[in-house]
Design an enzyme around this catalytic site. Structure first.
Site, PDB file in Angstrom:
ATOM      1  N   LYS A   1       6.474 -13.793  -2.327  1.00  0.00           N
ATOM      2  CA  LYS A   1       7.141 -13.836  -1.020  1.00  0.00           C
ATOM      3  C   LYS A   1       8.573 -14.357  -1.147  1.00  0.00           C
ATOM      4  O   LYS A   1       9.468 -13.887  -0.444  1.00  0.00           O
ATOM      5  CB  LYS A   1       6.319 -14.675  -0.029  1.00  0.00           C
ATOM      6  CG  LYS A   1       4.953 -14.074   0.322  1.00  0.00           C
ATOM      7  CD  LYS A   1       5.082 -12.726   1.034  1.00  0.00           C
ATOM      8  CE  LYS A   1       3.733 -12.205   1.538  1.00  0.00           C
ATOM      9  NZ  LYS A   1       3.841 -10.891   2.203  1.00  0.00           N
TER      10      LYS A   1
ATOM     11  N   ASP B   1      -2.115   2.652   4.913  1.00  0.00           N
ATOM     12  CA  ASP B   1      -2.902   1.526   4.401  1.00  0.00           C
ATOM     13  C   ASP B   1      -3.780   2.027   3.253  1.00  0.00           C
ATOM     14  O   ASP B   1      -4.106   3.215   3.180  1.00  0.00           O
ATOM     15  CB  ASP B   1      -3.784   0.947   5.517  1.00  0.00           C
ATOM     16  CG  ASP B   1      -4.223  -0.490   5.239  1.00  0.00           C
ATOM     17  OD1 ASP B   1      -3.746  -1.401   5.935  1.00  0.00           O
ATOM     18  OD2 ASP B   1      -5.058  -0.702   4.323  1.00  0.00           O
TER      19      ASP B   1
ATOM     20  N   TYR C   1       1.369 -16.000  -4.878  1.00  0.00           N
ATOM     21  CA  TYR C   1       1.675 -15.576  -3.499  1.00  0.00           C
ATOM     22  C   TYR C   1       3.068 -16.062  -3.101  1.00  0.00           C
ATOM     23  O   TYR C   1       3.907 -15.291  -2.619  1.00  0.00           O
ATOM     24  CB  TYR C   1       0.613 -16.124  -2.537  1.00  0.00           C
ATOM     25  CG  TYR C   1       0.711 -15.572  -1.132  1.00  0.00           C
ATOM     26  CD1 TYR C   1       0.091 -14.372  -0.788  1.00  0.00           C
ATOM     27  CD2 TYR C   1       1.417 -16.244  -0.143  1.00  0.00           C
ATOM     28  CE1 TYR C   1       0.181 -13.860   0.510  1.00  0.00           C
ATOM     29  CE2 TYR C   1       1.515 -15.745   1.151  1.00  0.00           C
ATOM     30  CZ  TYR C   1       0.893 -14.557   1.467  1.00  0.00           C
ATOM     31  OH  TYR C   1       0.987 -14.055   2.747  1.00  0.00           O
TER      32      TYR C   1
ATOM     33  N   ASP D   1      -1.874   3.460  -1.669  1.00  0.00           N
ATOM     34  CA  ASP D   1      -1.839   2.198  -2.393  1.00  0.00           C
ATOM     35  C   ASP D   1      -0.359   1.943  -2.684  1.00  0.00           C
ATOM     36  O   ASP D   1       0.256   2.682  -3.462  1.00  0.00           O
ATOM     37  CB  ASP D   1      -2.650   2.322  -3.700  1.00  0.00           C
ATOM     38  CG  ASP D   1      -2.624   1.038  -4.512  1.00  0.00           C
ATOM     39  OD1 ASP D   1      -1.814   0.149  -4.204  1.00  0.00           O
ATOM     40  OD2 ASP D   1      -3.425   0.944  -5.465  1.00  0.00           O
ATOM     41  N   VAL D   2       0.201   0.906  -2.077  1.00  0.00           N
ATOM     42  CA  VAL D   2       1.653   0.703  -2.185  1.00  0.00           C
ATOM     43  C   VAL D   2       2.104   0.311  -3.595  1.00  0.00           C
ATOM     44  O   VAL D   2       3.303   0.254  -3.854  1.00  0.00           O
ATOM     45  CB  VAL D   2       2.178  -0.342  -1.163  1.00  0.00           C
ATOM     46  CG1 VAL D   2       2.008   0.150   0.259  1.00  0.00           C
ATOM     47  CG2 VAL D   2       1.544  -1.712  -1.375  1.00  0.00           C
TER      48      VAL D   2
ATOM     49  N   THR E   1      -5.675 -13.713  11.135  1.00  0.00           N
ATOM     50  CA  THR E   1      -5.994 -12.322  10.773  1.00  0.00           C
ATOM     51  C   THR E   1      -7.067 -12.347   9.681  1.00  0.00           C
ATOM     52  O   THR E   1      -7.347 -13.407   9.112  1.00  0.00           O
ATOM     53  CB  THR E   1      -4.762 -11.581  10.195  1.00  0.00           C
ATOM     54  OG1 THR E   1      -4.510 -12.093   8.874  1.00  0.00           O
ATOM     55  CG2 THR E   1      -3.528 -11.747  11.054  1.00  0.00           C
TER      56      THR E   1
HETATM   57  N1  LIG Z   1      -2.237 -13.968   7.944  1.00  0.00           N
HETATM   58  C1  LIG Z   1      -1.340 -14.850   7.552  1.00  0.00           C
HETATM   59  O1  LIG Z   1      -1.541 -16.064   7.666  1.00  0.00           O
HETATM   60  C2  LIG Z   1      -0.013 -14.398   6.989  1.00  0.00           C
HETATM   61  C3  LIG Z   1       1.028 -15.326   6.936  1.00  0.00           C
HETATM   62  C4  LIG Z   1       2.252 -14.935   6.401  1.00  0.00           C
HETATM   63  C5  LIG Z   1       2.432 -13.647   5.946  1.00  0.00           C
HETATM   64  N2  LIG Z   1       1.397 -12.767   6.003  1.00  0.00           N
HETATM   65  C6  LIG Z   1       1.643 -11.426   5.484  1.00  0.00           C
HETATM   66  O2  LIG Z   1       1.465 -10.492   6.517  1.00  0.00           O
HETATM   67  C7  LIG Z   1       1.113  -9.235   5.951  1.00  0.00           C
HETATM   68  C8  LIG Z   1      -0.081  -8.681   6.690  1.00  0.00           C
HETATM   69  O3  LIG Z   1      -1.160  -9.564   6.510  1.00  0.00           O
HETATM   70  P1  LIG Z   1      -2.301  -9.771   7.608  1.00  0.00           P
HETATM   71  O4  LIG Z   1      -2.396 -11.219   7.844  1.00  0.00           O
HETATM   72  O5  LIG Z   1      -2.118  -8.851   8.743  1.00  0.00           O
HETATM   73  O6  LIG Z   1      -3.568  -9.401   6.703  1.00  0.00           O
HETATM   74  P2  LIG Z   1      -4.638  -8.214   6.791  1.00  0.00           P
HETATM   75  O7  LIG Z   1      -5.513  -8.423   5.621  1.00  0.00           O
HETATM   76  O8  LIG Z   1      -5.218  -8.181   8.146  1.00  0.00           O
HETATM   77  O9  LIG Z   1      -3.749  -6.894   6.577  1.00  0.00           O
HETATM   78  C9  LIG Z   1      -3.206  -6.525   5.348  1.00  0.00           C
HETATM   79  C10 LIG Z   1      -3.375  -5.026   5.189  1.00  0.00           C
HETATM   80  O10 LIG Z   1      -2.734  -4.629   3.964  1.00  0.00           O
HETATM   81  C11 LIG Z   1      -3.559  -3.641   3.369  1.00  0.00           C
HETATM   82  N3  LIG Z   1      -3.321  -3.549   1.934  1.00  0.00           N
HETATM   83  C12 LIG Z   1      -3.675  -4.446   0.980  1.00  0.00           C
HETATM   84  N4  LIG Z   1      -3.341  -4.002  -0.236  1.00  0.00           N
HETATM   85  C13 LIG Z   1      -2.751  -2.790  -0.057  1.00  0.00           C
HETATM   86  C14 LIG Z   1      -2.194  -1.829  -0.933  1.00  0.00           C
HETATM   87  N5  LIG Z   1      -2.174  -2.013  -2.267  1.00  0.00           N
HETATM   88  N6  LIG Z   1      -1.681  -0.700  -0.409  1.00  0.00           N
HETATM   89  C15 LIG Z   1      -1.695  -0.493   0.927  1.00  0.00           C
HETATM   90  N7  LIG Z   1      -2.218  -1.357   1.802  1.00  0.00           N
HETATM   91  C16 LIG Z   1      -2.733  -2.504   1.325  1.00  0.00           C
HETATM   92  C17 LIG Z   1      -4.978  -4.089   3.685  1.00  0.00           C
HETATM   93  O11 LIG Z   1      -5.917  -3.024   3.540  1.00  0.00           O
HETATM   94  C18 LIG Z   1      -4.842  -4.595   5.105  1.00  0.00           C
HETATM   95  O12 LIG Z   1      -5.129  -3.608   6.059  1.00  0.00           O
HETATM   96  C19 LIG Z   1       0.863  -9.484   4.456  1.00  0.00           C
HETATM   97  O13 LIG Z   1       2.001  -9.072   3.731  1.00  0.00           O
HETATM   98  C20 LIG Z   1       0.695 -10.988   4.389  1.00  0.00           C
HETATM   99  O14 LIG Z   1       1.061 -11.498   3.133  1.00  0.00           O
HETATM  100  C21 LIG Z   1       0.179 -13.098   6.525  1.00  0.00           C
END
Ligand SMILES: NC(=O)c1ccc[n+]([C@@H]2O[C@H](COP(=O)([O-])OP(=O)(O)OC[C@H]3O[C@@H](n4cnc5c(N)ncnc54)[C@H](O)[C@@H]3O)[C@@H](O)[C@H]2O)c1
Length: 243
Positions: free
Chosen positions: A154, A38, A150, A58-59, A185
């Site tokens: 996706k 992360d 976004y 950082d991805v 989340t």
């Molecule tokens: N929460 C929702 O409603 C939802 C719905 C659909 C999809 N998603 C997707 O699920 C995935 C996880 O999201 P989440 O809801 O658990 O959110 P979250 O914010 O809890 O977790 C996302 C994590 O990604 C990390 N991150 C961000 N930028 C980064 C980078 N450049 N390099 C490495 N790490 C990085 C953050 O530090 C964080 O820990 C994401 O891809 C998000 O788009 C979330």
């Protein structure tokens, strides 16, 4: 149903929070050795994954992503499962014509380029039997007002998932995605009660999803139970796109 991941090595990006953290815990529970990566240094003990390898990455940075995978191989000697979950949301919504190019690039860079870079490094070390699960979204399947960067990122991730599935099918590597609805989340940034109600009502099941509910789908796709599934998108959305 074979969900036994004993002896497998799993890497989870975005592992410090939300869906990534829940996936890491569940993969470990199913027997895998887990690496968490992360941009915010993962605290393995606090996240309930004990002595797991943690990597700060950082991805969006190719050298850092290569280093992440190198660290997994150095520590565990293989990479069997990768969950590409790192992502960012969109705090400020705007119609396409008013979307700033900087915001477009930020979202595409993390949510699409980041997944591409991770897959590129992961696939370079994966062997037959390995599996990748990308975390897309229902916004990969339908448009969302005010969230073009976004949704576009996706949508692109689904194309990337399907194409990689074809590219690596003959190598015995499976590549799939999950498409979650709105999940409770930190990415949702503590919506106020009214927003939470509106988002909940958008799902026929009448509520937001939980990180564990998405992690279950991710683990299923990663496991031997899904051995004939590749190039597919498993929707985990309480009926959101069924309307
Ligand atoms: N929460 C929702 O409603 C939802 C719905 C659909 C999809 N998603 C997707 O699920 C995935 C996880 O999201 P989440 O809801 O658990 O959110 P979250 O914010 O809890 O977790 C996302 C994590 O990604 C990390 N991150 C961000 N930028 C980064 C980078 N450049 N390099 C490495 N790490 C990085 C953050 O530090 C964080 O820990 C994401 O891809 C998000 O788009 C979330």
């Amino acid at each position: 149903m074979d969900l036994d991941l004993s002896g497998k090595v799993a890497l989870v990006t975005g592992g410090s929070s939300g869906i990534g953290a829940a996936s890491a815990r569940m993969l470990k529970h199913l027997g895998a050795r887990v690496a968490l990566a992360d941009i915010r240094e993962p605290d393995a003990a606090a996240l309930g994954v004990g002595d797991s390898l943690t990597v700060t990455v950082d991805v969006t940075q190719p050298a850092q992503v290569d280093n992440m995978v190198d660290q997994v191989i150095d520590r565990y000697g293989a990479l069997d499962i990768a969950v590409n979950c790192a992502g960012v949301g969109m705090p400020v919504k705007a119609p396409v014509g008013e979307t700033e190019i900087a915001e477009w690039r930020r979202l595409l860079s993390v949510n699409l380029d980041g997944s591409f870079l991770c897959m590129k490094s992961e696939l370079a070390v994966m062997q037959a039997g390995a599996s990748i699960v990308n975390v897309a979204s229902v916004t990969a399947l339908v448009g969302v007002e005010g969230a073009s960067p976004y949704s576009s990122a996706k949508h692109g991730l689904i194309g990337l998932t399907k194409t990689a599935a074809l590219d690596y099918a003959s190598a015995g590597i499976r590549v799939n995605a999950v498409a979650p609805g709105f999940i409770d989340t930190p990415l949702l940034r503590d919506p106020d009660e009214q927003t939470r109600r509106r988002l909940s009502e958008a799902h026929p099941l009448g509520r937001l999803g939980t990180a564990d509910e998405v992690a279950s789908a991710i683990c299923f796709l990663a496991a031997p139970a899904a051995s004939f599934i590749t190039g597919s998108v498993l929707v985990v959305d309480g009926g959101y796109v069924a309307r």
